[in-house]
Scaffold this motif. Sequence first.
Motif, short mmCIF file in Angstrom:
data_model
loop_
_atom_site.label_atom_id
_atom_site.label_comp_id
_atom_site.label_asym_id
_atom_site.label_seq_id
_atom_site.Cartn_x
_atom_site.Cartn_y
_atom_site.Cartn_z
N LEU A 287 1.15 -21.41 -17.22
CA LEU A 287 2.52 -21.29 -17.57
C LEU A 287 3.39 -21.77 -16.48
CD1 LEU A 287 4.76 -21.02 -19.61
CD2 LEU A 287 5.04 -18.85 -18.79
N ASN A 288 2.83 -21.42 -15.02
CA ASN A 288 3.68 -21.44 -13.78
C ASN A 288 3.59 -22.91 -13.36
OD1 ASN A 288 2.91 -18.78 -13.98
ND2 ASN A 288 2.72 -18.28 -11.82
N ALA A 289 2.46 -23.50 -13.51
CA ALA A 289 2.35 -24.93 -13.10
C ALA A 289 3.04 -25.81 -14.13
CB ALA A 289 0.89 -25.38 -13.15
N TYR A 290 3.08 -25.57 -15.44
CA TYR A 290 3.81 -26.05 -16.32
C TYR A 290 5.44 -26.16 -16.13
CZ TYR A 290 5.19 -28.13 -20.93
OH TYR A 290 5.60 -28.83 -22.02
N VAL A 291 5.89 -25.03 -16.16
CA VAL A 291 7.42 -24.80 -15.66
C VAL A 291 7.66 -25.75 -14.48
CG1 VAL A 291 9.30 -23.14 -15.51
CG2 VAL A 291 7.50 -22.46 -16.95
N HIS A 292 6.97 -25.50 -13.47
CA HIS A 292 7.11 -26.20 -12.40
C HIS A 292 7.21 -27.63 -12.52
CE1 HIS A 292 7.27 -23.75 -8.78
NE2 HIS A 292 6.57 -22.86 -9.34
N ARG A 293 6.34 -28.27 -13.40
CA ARG A 293 6.43 -29.63 -13.77
C ARG A 293 7.52 -30.11 -14.47
NH1 ARG A 293 1.09 -29.06 -14.82
NH2 ARG A 293 1.20 -29.03 -17.05
N LEU A 302 19.38 -31.49 -11.90
CA LEU A 302 19.61 -30.19 -11.14
C LEU A 302 20.52 -30.63 -9.93
CD1 LEU A 302 16.24 -28.63 -11.29
CD2 LEU A 302 18.22 -27.75 -12.12
N GLU A 303 20.05 -32.11 -9.33
CA GLU A 303 20.84 -32.34 -8.02
C GLU A 303 22.07 -32.85 -8.55
OE1 GLU A 303 18.32 -35.44 -6.90
OE2 GLU A 303 16.98 -34.35 -6.12
N ILE A 304 22.49 -33.34 -9.59
CA ILE A 304 23.94 -33.80 -9.87
C ILE A 304 24.76 -32.60 -10.04
CG2 ILE A 304 25.48 -34.61 -11.61
CD1 ILE A 304 23.21 -36.88 -12.19
N LYS A 305 24.31 -31.32 -10.52
CA LYS A 305 25.05 -30.06 -10.72
C LYS A 305 24.89 -29.41 -9.29
CE LYS A 305 26.69 -28.84 -15.24
NZ LYS A 305 26.53 -28.04 -16.40
N ASN A 306 24.12 -29.85 -8.33
CA ASN A 306 23.73 -29.18 -7.22
C ASN A 306 23.19 -27.64 -7.50
OD1 ASN A 306 23.07 -28.74 -4.69
ND2 ASN A 306 25.39 -28.12 -4.17
N ILE A 307 22.14 -27.58 -8.42
CA ILE A 307 21.61 -26.31 -9.04
C ILE A 307 20.56 -25.80 -8.07
CG2 ILE A 307 20.70 -24.99 -10.85
CD1 ILE A 307 22.57 -26.76 -12.63
N ASN A 308 20.49 -24.66 -7.72
CA ASN A 308 19.43 -24.15 -6.88
C ASN A 308 18.33 -23.28 -7.86
OD1 ASN A 308 17.87 -23.45 -4.71
ND2 ASN A 308 19.00 -21.44 -4.28
N VAL A 309 17.04 -23.84 -7.85
CA VAL A 309 16.03 -23.29 -8.66
C VAL A 309 15.21 -21.77 -7.70
CG1 VAL A 309 14.07 -23.30 -10.01
CG2 VAL A 309 15.88 -25.02 -10.09
N GLU A 310 15.43 -20.81 -8.27
CA GLU A 310 14.94 -19.76 -7.64
C GLU A 310 13.56 -19.11 -8.32
OE1 GLU A 310 18.20 -16.92 -7.50
OE2 GLU A 310 19.12 -18.28 -6.28
N TRP A 311 12.49 -19.23 -7.71
CA TRP A 311 11.07 -18.71 -8.36
C TRP A 311 10.74 -17.38 -8.05
CZ3 TRP A 311 8.89 -21.79 -11.86
CH2 TRP A 311 9.38 -23.29 -11.89
N SER A 312 10.45 -16.58 -9.03
CA SER A 312 9.52 -15.43 -8.79
C SER A 312 8.41 -15.38 -9.90
CB SER A 312 10.54 -14.15 -8.79
OG SER A 312 10.27 -13.52 -9.81
N GLN A 313 7.45 -15.24 -9.08
CA GLN A 313 6.19 -15.15 -10.01
C GLN A 313 5.10 -14.27 -9.38
OE1 GLN A 313 6.13 -19.34 -9.87
NE2 GLN A 313 4.15 -19.60 -8.90
N ASN A 314 4.63 -13.40 -10.24
CA ASN A 314 3.67 -12.42 -9.57
C ASN A 314 2.39 -12.76 -10.00
OD1 ASN A 314 5.69 -10.94 -8.88
ND2 ASN A 314 5.64 -9.41 -10.22
N ASP A 315 2.03 -13.29 -11.22
CA ASP A 315 0.62 -13.57 -11.58
C ASP A 315 0.62 -14.68 -12.24
OD1 ASP A 315 1.77 -12.63 -13.91
OD2 ASP A 315 0.78 -11.07 -13.98
N GLN A 316 -0.66 -15.17 -12.23
CA GLN A 316 -0.99 -16.62 -13.21
C GLN A 316 -0.85 -16.13 -14.59
OE1 GLN A 316 -0.70 -18.69 -10.73
NE2 GLN A 316 -2.17 -19.89 -11.61
N THR A 317 0.03 -16.69 -15.34
CA THR A 317 0.25 -16.65 -16.85
C THR A 317 -0.28 -17.63 -17.65
OG1 THR A 317 2.15 -15.33 -16.50
CG2 THR A 317 1.79 -16.03 -18.56
N TYR A 318 -1.27 -17.46 -18.25
CA TYR A 318 -1.92 -18.59 -19.31
C TYR A 318 -1.40 -18.32 -20.45
CZ TYR A 318 -4.83 -19.97 -15.28
OH TYR A 318 -5.32 -20.46 -14.22
#
Lengths: 425, 225
Positions: A287-293, A302-318
Amino acid sequence: MKLIAIANRLYLSALILVFMIGSLAAYFVMKSIINHEFNEKLYAEQDQLIYELNNYSNLEKTYYLNIGDVIELEEVAFDANLSPVLHDTVMYDPYEKKELPFRQLKFSSEIKDKHYIITISKSLLPNQDLIEGVSEIMIGLMIVLVLVLGLLNRIIFSKLWSPFHQIIEHLRDFNITQPHSLELEKSNVDEFNKLGDVLEQMVNKSMKDYRTLKEYTENTSHEIQTPLAIIKNKAEVLLQEPLEEKHMRELSKIYEAAGRLARLKEGLSTLTKIDNHQFPSVERIDLNAYVHRRIDALQELLEIKNINVEWSQNDQTYLDINGDLLYLMINNLLNNAIKHNVQNGSISIAIANQSISIQNPGKPPQVPVDQLFERFKKSSSSAESTGLGLAIVKRIADHYGFHVSYTYQEPNHKISIQFNPKKNL
Amino acid sequence: MNILLIEDESTLAESILSYLQKEGYHCEWVDNFAKAHEKAWVYKYDCVIVDITLPDGSGLDVIETLKQIKSSSGIIIISAKNSIEDRIKGLDIGADDYLPKPFDLSELNARVKAVIRRRNFEAQNDIMFNEISINPYERNVMINDQSLSLTKKEFDLLLYFVSNQNRVITKESIAEHLWGDDMDMADSFDFIYSHLKNLRKKIEKAGGNDYIETVYGVGYKFTRH
């Protein structure tokens, strides 16, 4: 509140009330009987005493009177002519060695030519003991009755109501998208059988209705395709002609509407396909890799609205999930997070403990929160939005047994999906 | 260039034919499986556009026939059933592209061109438009022999325009071409505008002309004026 609790409560209050009235009544009846008996006894003792005093010179040899009774003989010079009088008093009792209630009978009598005023005092202690004893028995009886009734109730509820619970169990497991008859077992309670029959009829009817509706949706969805394509393409062909601007605009509205209808149809048929289990293949996705993609793919938005993406991930979720459905789900969520965001806003994505939550600032929802996941509930009046995005997310979540929740806490929208631990490893 | 259109819905076929003929293609149209089968055996086409659901058979069988006779035609499936299985199966047995109905004619046109380019090993050849030359294979653009650095979306946009020269291209079709299902229509128009602005700026800066005409309220047109 549970039926058994209500029943128990009612039983208990009725029991207490009945016992209180009963005990009170018993007390008074008992008391009056005992009083009566006491008085009778006192009068009998009076007679006995007068008889004994008249006939025996030596009282010590006879014991017809009760122990604990106090007899006072007061010799008087003349006939007091007292009619027998009863009254209660407190006296020192040498047996119990304390002050106790007594009943006195006072009368005058002439014995062997002498005048006496005689008082017979009888301890009321046995009377009190009796009443106490009766109360104890009553209370004991009540406790036993309460226990027995409670136990009986429990047995009745578990035994007698078991068909009812079974019906509830069946109803809870019933899913209109994967319909099968309720198949209730017959019980020996007519009422429950009747309930079961009615429910079964109802379920069968809704299953039939659902099937009809589904077929209708599927047919419409498919058959609408070709005319739509014709409208769209004819409009496109016409747009190439040298038209006046006025006509061009009218034409473009036809074209737009056809496009909207096509997207709407696409969304609805996606919902239908999910219901029909037409996304059977399942793959294991990080899931982590997928959402990143997905975020990378939406970078320009995101750039046009100048939106910043904040990540927080604890463990690998499959997730073991169909790729197309995961795409639909994540894409709809991310698109919403961008669409309902503010300029220079942010998106917080948290993946942890078998869940994902996406949070973004934005205007308060214009739709009641509990309707947000229903079809065609749009919080913007924008014509291009189909209003199906969140309905699709919800349906996919339901399909896999995920739990979706939405909260708005000024100014943040937050959608969380809790993946059912059963479905994942 | 010869194109065979296999489509049972005549009204739809008319629009497709009219659009493609204007591109200078020689188009033939059949409306059932039997005729399609016959044509596929007899003639040679650069591109075959085939509808999957035909009254007397499946378009997928037509593709298999084409593959049997080792036809070099490019094949584009158009289908009312936007089903993943059909898409996978179609591409599996040798179709080049899959376009669910309803589609934009400009999109079909761009795909036909791309398929023909690939089939004829023209991918390495540049597409020329006045001072602009585009190499779709290496994905680079030259203006007056001067290399132009474009983002992926700007490149796709330019190629889409050049594929549909002198045509009114709607905003919707551009949005769908660039983003597909990735984005909501409503948002995409702003993005198209911003990409277009950048593309125009870059072309003009490199000394090229602005060929992009705004068709107010409808879309854009890439034209020599």
